[in-house]
Motif scaffolding. Sequence first.
Motif, PDB file in Angstrom:
ATOM      1  N   PHE A  94      39.661  75.861 -23.515  1.00 17.20           N
ATOM      2  CA  PHE A  94      39.443  74.673 -23.345  1.00 17.20           C
ATOM      3  C   PHE A  94      38.343  74.997 -22.164  1.00 17.20           C
ATOM      4  N   ARG A 107      42.637  69.537 -26.831  1.00 12.21           N
ATOM      5  CA  ARG A 107      43.785  71.003 -27.468  1.00 12.21           C
ATOM      6  C   ARG A 107      45.065  70.717 -26.930  1.00 12.21           C
ATOM      7  N   HIS A 156      35.927  65.556 -20.626  1.00 12.15           N
ATOM      8  CA  HIS A 156      37.097  66.565 -20.530  1.00 12.15           C
ATOM      9  C   HIS A 156      37.935  65.875 -20.397  1.00 12.15           C
ATOM     10  N   GLU A 191      38.413  66.025 -24.360  1.00 14.66           N
ATOM     11  CA  GLU A 191      38.528  67.855 -25.228  1.00 14.66           C
ATOM     12  C   GLU A 191      40.380  68.021 -24.146  1.00 14.66           C
TER      13      GLU A 191
END
Length: 245
Positions: free
Chosen positions: A94, A17, A10, A13
């Motif tokens: 996201f 982003r 996470h 990610e």
Amino acid sequence: MSQQENFVSHLVELRDRLLRAVVGFLIVFVALMAYPGAAYIFDLLALPIQSALPEGTKMIATGVITPFMVPVKLTAMVAFVISLPILLYQAWAFIAPGLYQHEKKMALPIIFSSTVLFLVGIAFCHFIVFGKVFAFINDFAPQSITPAPDIEAYMSFVLTMFMAFGMTFEVPIVVVVLVYLGVVTVEKLVEIRGYVIVAAFVIAAIVTPPDVMSQLFLAIPICILYEVGILFAKIIGKQRQQILE
């Protein structure tokens, strides 16, 4: 996948982003600096006050690097507004995997409508409010003085007003989201209408300059948009009830 590995994925990610959002902003910023240029963008923003000032009067710059830094900062703000859809899309991408299907259907319209309303609020402020407010202030000024606003103070004022009106036009979105999430009911929103009207004029008195015209230009749209939000909230509330049933 373990909990720790899931947390790390996470974070990766999120980093990706954020990086894409920053790159999107920088591309728009560099493009605006190249054409039409920071000076041209500032001149466009200065049109409302220049048209209200006495003929031949120009704004002043008291700092050594102010003539350079102020237009660049303004161009960065414009680049942020233009790249806002990119930033919101990255935020959406996201959080989307963690949403239910009906929440995903609701999220995209909210992102799109909130972007449009924010831009409409800025446009309303620039093309309608500024012309009236600056003309009012100039007419009120004593004849014994020559107004010569500092460009840094002007930009600070403009950005504050843009943010205030942009956020004001988000009122319908806030109302709809609160009803959709079940935080408040439409009946409760109608019940507290009087308090909202009072709060609108208090907020307008704090945010805007100390003149009645600019305060009305902010407070009245808040009240109108609140009613618009209630109208759409009734529709969304019925849809939410059908989903829960």
